[in-house]
Design a protein around this motif. Structure first.
Motif, short mmCIF file in Angstrom:
data_model
loop_
_atom_site.label_atom_id
_atom_site.label_comp_id
_atom_site.label_asym_id
_atom_site.label_seq_id
_atom_site.Cartn_x
_atom_site.Cartn_y
_atom_site.Cartn_z
N PHE A 2 45.27 16.16 137.05
CA PHE A 2 46.17 15.33 137.85
C PHE A 2 45.44 14.08 138.35
O PHE A 2 46.00 12.98 138.35
CB PHE A 2 46.71 16.15 139.02
N GLY A 3 44.19 14.25 138.78
CA GLY A 3 43.42 13.11 139.24
C GLY A 3 43.19 12.09 138.14
O GLY A 3 43.32 10.89 138.35
N ARG A 4 42.87 12.60 136.94
CA ARG A 4 42.66 11.69 135.81
C ARG A 4 43.93 10.94 135.45
O ARG A 4 43.92 9.73 135.21
CB ARG A 4 42.14 12.47 134.60
N SER A 5 45.05 11.66 135.42
CA SER A 5 46.31 11.00 135.08
C SER A 5 46.70 9.98 136.15
O SER A 5 47.22 8.90 135.84
CB SER A 5 47.42 12.04 134.92
N THR A 6 46.44 10.31 137.43
CA THR A 6 46.76 9.37 138.51
C THR A 6 45.90 8.13 138.41
O THR A 6 46.40 7.00 138.56
CB THR A 6 46.56 10.05 139.87
N ARG A 7 44.60 8.30 138.17
CA ARG A 7 43.71 7.15 138.03
C ARG A 7 44.12 6.28 136.85
O ARG A 7 44.09 5.04 136.92
CB ARG A 7 42.27 7.61 137.88
N ILE A 64 47.21 4.28 137.86
CA ILE A 64 46.84 3.17 138.75
C ILE A 64 46.14 2.07 137.96
O ILE A 64 46.41 0.88 138.15
CB ILE A 64 45.96 3.67 139.90
N ARG A 65 45.24 2.46 137.06
CA ARG A 65 44.52 1.47 136.25
C ARG A 65 45.49 0.70 135.35
O ARG A 65 45.37 -0.52 135.22
CB ARG A 65 43.46 2.17 135.41
N ASP A 66 46.46 1.40 134.78
CA ASP A 66 47.45 0.72 133.93
C ASP A 66 48.28 -0.27 134.74
O ASP A 66 48.56 -1.39 134.28
CB ASP A 66 48.36 1.74 133.26
N VAL A 67 48.67 0.14 135.95
CA VAL A 67 49.46 -0.77 136.80
C VAL A 67 48.65 -2.00 137.18
O VAL A 67 49.14 -3.14 137.14
CB VAL A 67 49.94 -0.02 138.07
N MET A 68 47.37 -1.80 137.55
CA MET A 68 46.52 -2.93 137.92
C MET A 68 46.29 -3.87 136.74
O MET A 68 46.29 -5.09 136.89
CB MET A 68 45.18 -2.40 138.46
N GLU A 69 46.09 -3.29 135.56
CA GLU A 69 45.90 -4.12 134.37
C GLU A 69 47.16 -4.93 134.07
O GLU A 69 47.09 -6.10 133.69
CB GLU A 69 45.52 -3.25 133.18
N GLU A 70 48.32 -4.30 134.24
CA GLU A 70 49.57 -5.01 134.00
C GLU A 70 49.75 -6.15 134.99
O GLU A 70 50.15 -7.27 134.62
CB GLU A 70 50.75 -4.03 134.10
#
Length: 284
Positions: free
Chosen positions: A86-91, A94-100
Motif C-alpha cells: 500500500f505504501g509503494r502504491s501510494t508513493r 503521489i509521484r505520478d501526480v507530481m510529475e503530471e
C-alpha cells in the motif's frame, strides 16, 4: 460413562460379610483402578469426553503454542507485506501526480516564454514600422518653424510631406530637427509631443523635459528649450492644438488661440489664450 457408573456403584450399600465386603472393596478398587487407567488419555489420542472442569489437550501445549506463534507471525508478515504494498502504491500515485503537475507547469512556462518573445518581437516591429513610416531624412532648413517651412515650400512643391525637418528659429545660434505635420488641419504644425503606443517612458526627470527625449518619428517630447525658441520669436503668434483619440477611437481636441512660454529662469511658465474644442473643461 465408565467413570460415572463406578461412582454410583460405590454409593450403593450392601449387606455383606466383612470378607465379602473386603473382597468386594478390593474388586471394586481394582476395577476402579483398571477403569482409571483404561480411561486415561494416551499421548496423541483424542479423548471423547471428560469430567467438567478438567482440561483436556489432544495436542501437546508446546506444539499448540508454537502453532499459534507461527500463525501470528504469518498474519503479521501478511499485514506487513500489505502495508508495504500500500505504501509503494501510494508513493507511486503521489509521484505520478507530481510529475503530471510538473509537466503542466513546464508547458505553461514554455507558453509564457513564447508569448513574451512574441510581445517583444511585436514591439520591435511596431518601432521599426514607425521609424520606416517617418523615415524621411532631414533636409536643409527652410524656415523658422513648420508653418514657415510650409509657406516657403508651397510655391515649389505641390505636396509637402509630413516628416522631419530642420528649423532655425530667430534669435538662436543653432538649428534643430522637428517633426512637421503637413496633413492635419491644413498642415504646418510643429509637433511638440506625440504619444501613441506607450513604447516611450514619459516618467522622466525635469532635465529630460527641458532637453527633450524620444524619437521624432515616433513617440517623443520636443523639449522646453526648443519650444521656447520657436514660440517666442518676434512678431509671431502661435496656436496650441491638442488632439486626443481614445481606445475606442473617439476623438476630441483642445485649442488655444495664443500660446507662449516664459524663459528657463521662470521654469517655462505656460501662457494660453482663448479655449475652444471638445476635450472638456478648459484650463489656463
Amino acid at each position: 460413562m465408565m467413570w460415572t457408573t463406578t461412582v454410583l456403584l460405590l454409593l450403593v450399600p450392601h449387606l455383606l460379610s466383612s470378607t465379602e465386603t473386603g473382597n468386594s472393596a478390593n474388586f471394586n478398587e481394582s476395577d476402579i483402578v483398571d477403569e482409571d487407567f483404561s480411561d486415561a488419555p494416551v499421548k496423541g489420542q483424542k479423548v471423547a469426553g471428560g469430567v467438567k472442569g478438567r482440561d483436556t489437550c489432544s495436542i501437546p501445549c508446546d506444539i499448540t503454542v508454537k502453532l499459534l506463534r507461527d500463525e501470528k507471525h504469518s498474519i503479521c508478515g501478511q499485514l506487513q507485506q500489505t502495508l508495504l504494498a500500500f505504501g509503494r502504491s501510494t508513493r507511486k500515485l503521489i509521484r505520478d501526480v507530481m510529475e503530471e503537475q510538473q509537466r503542466a507547469l513546464d508547458i505553461l512556462s514554455t507558453q509564457v516564454t513564447e508569448l513574451t518573445t512574441k510581445v517583444q518581437t511585436l514591439n520591435s516591429e511596431v518601432q521599426r514600422s514607425n521609424t520606416e513610416m517617418y523615415s524621411i531624412k532631414p533636409v536643409q532648413s527652410h524656415g523658422r518653424d513648420c508653418s514657415d517651412i510650409k509657406d516657403n515650400l508651397m510655391s515649389v512643391v505641390p505636396k509637402i510631406p509630413s516628416g522631419i525637418y530642420i528649423v532655425h528659429p530667430e534669435n538662436t545660434d543653432s538649428s534643430f530637427e522637428v517633426f512637421c505635420e503637413m496633413d492635419y488641419m491644413g498642415g504646418g504644425w510643429t509637433v511638440m509631443q506625440r504619444r501613441t503606443d506607450g513604447l516611450t517612458d514619459f516618467k522622466r526627470p525635469w532635465a529630460d523635459y527641458v532637453d527633450g527625449f524620444g524619437h521624432l518619428a515616433g513617440e517623443h517630447w520636443l523639449g522646453l528649450k526648443k519650444v521656447f525658441h520657436i514660440v517666442n520669436q518676434k512678431e509671431t503668434r502661435f496656436q496650441l492644438h491638442v488632439a486626443l483619440v481614445s481606445q475606442d477611437d473617439v476623438t476630441s481636441y483642445a485649442s488655444y488661440d495664443d500660446f507662449h512660454l516664459d524663459n528657463e529662469t521662470q521654469f517655462f511658465c505656460i501662457h494660453l489664450g482663448r479655449y475652444s474644442g471638445s476635450a472638456g473643461k478648459k484650463s489656463h
